[in-house]
Design a protein around this motif. Structure first.
Motif: not given
Ligand code: UD1
Length: 351
Positions: A89, A114, A141-142, A161-162, A164, A344, A347-348, A350-351
């Protein structure tokens, strides 16, 4: 997991501190890249020392310049750094030129990005920070959002959708430092009541007439105004021949973070155009007056904790108003946002 943080300006060092600690505690590899956007010791080094942030692994040393020059210089240096480190990241923070440069460099190299403090909006398209926020959110991306309002802005732009909700990492630092300095004696050169003042936004410093009116307003306040002078303000005031001393006004060099928290904690009020300071005043239960047309931290406006005074017509009377009867709400989380950031990212991966 290998995370590479790109930081460069003072508020980013504050946000980096809890994230750096949380990443290390979770056993992740963390590479810190300092762009060099802020280079004075009081704007940079003291934050690393006081907040126990490891020294940057890479320093790009870009320094000052126009937006294009500063951002372009970061971009051209970041390619090689990202190529060498190939992190899982790239993490960018807030809304400065270092944020957009980090995001853009990573996106072009297909490295996941991110954005911490995603979704804040002033809806003022003249602000360089607003350009940086909007473009970074759409590139990343996040999107790690600090508040429900920020989540809603992201949803409105088709980015739900991206996104959190992780909470606000500045709250993590503030609560920790406030506890540490509460019992310490206050070390400032002013007797009696005072307000803490900061001015640095281009829309306030770069218009000579407006800057003159702001400084006059601070000089006329009914209590002392302790002005923590950002280098941009010092330079613009000197250029315009505006004195930062006189009347109620007492100018001083920028404070280190713990000293700033202590000064706000013991003050009658805050007068500012900073984003972070509005929220810090709110969390410390100190009334704030913001010399801007809007704020990204809209929760601080609730119950009158923060008042916007873009025309400078109210500051003389509201700067030292009493605190509202109902205490500030817990709008910015419980001080554990950095742990949520790390979870977070895990968890994400390699999404
Ligand atoms: C930057 C961010 C702003 C953030 C602020 C926090 C952008 C577009 N703006 O604004 O969002 O709120 O940081 O402080 O990224 N200077 C020094 N020494 C330093 C740093 C700056 O003397 O260590 C002077 C230089 O003359 C420079 C001017 O301050 O030209 C402005 O610095 P710059 O990084 O361009 O923007 P800031 O106003 O600090």
């Amino acid at each position: 997991m290998k995370v590479l943080s790109v930081v460069g300006a003072r508020p980013q060092f504050v946000k980096l501190a809890p994230v750096s600690h949380a990443l290390t505690a979770a056993g992740h590899e963390h590479v810190i890249v300092h762009t060099g956007q802020h280079y004075d010791a009081l704007m940079s080094d003291v934050f690393f020392a006081d907040l126990q942030i490891p020294d940057p692994d890479i320093h790009l040393g870009v320094g000052s310049g126009s937006h294009g020059m500063q951002t372009g210089s970061m971009l051209s240096s970041l390619d090689g750094v990202l190529d060498e480190h190939r992190p899982d990241w790239v993490l960018v923070y807030g809304d400065t030129n270092s944020t957009i440069a980090g995001a853009l460099a990573a996106v072009k190299m297909h490295i996941p990005v991110a954005h911490l403090e995603a979704g804040l909006r002033s809806f003022n398209r003249r602000m360089p920070e607003e350009h940086n926020r909007v473009m970074t959110d759409h590139a990343a991306d996040l999107l790690l959002a600090p508040t429900q309002v920020a989540m809603q802005h992201l949803a409105n732009e088709g980015l739900a959708h991206r996104s959190v909700l992780v909470g606000d990492v500045m709250t993590d630092v503030l609560l920790r430092v406030a506890d540490a300095v509460r019992a310490e004696p206050l070390n400032i050169d002013i007797d009696g009541d005072y307000v803490v003042a900061t001015i640095h936004r281009a829309e306030n410093t770069d218009d000579v007439d407006r800057l003159g009116r702001i400084i006059d307003a601070l000089k006329s306040l009914p209590v002392s105004a302790l002005l923590l002078t950002h280098p941009r303000l010092a330079a613009k005031a000197a250029e315009a021949g505006i004195s930062l001393e006189g009347g109620s006004l007492h100018a001083t060099a920028p404070f280190a973070y713990p000293q700033m928290v202590a000064a706000v904690m013991h003050s009658r009020g805050v007068v500012t155009d900073s984003g972070g300071l509005q929220k810090e005043a709110y969390l410390l239960g100190v009334p704030c007056t913001t010399l801007r047309t809007e704020t990204e931290w809209v929760e601080t406006i609730d119950s009158g904790w923060n008042i916007l005074d873009p025309d400078l017509t109210r500051v003389a009377t509201v700067a030292v108003r009493d605190a509202p009867a109902d205490g500030p709400r817990n709008a910015y989380g419980d001080g554990h946002a950095a742990d949520a950031v790390v979870r977070t990212l895990e968890e994400h991966l390699h999404d």
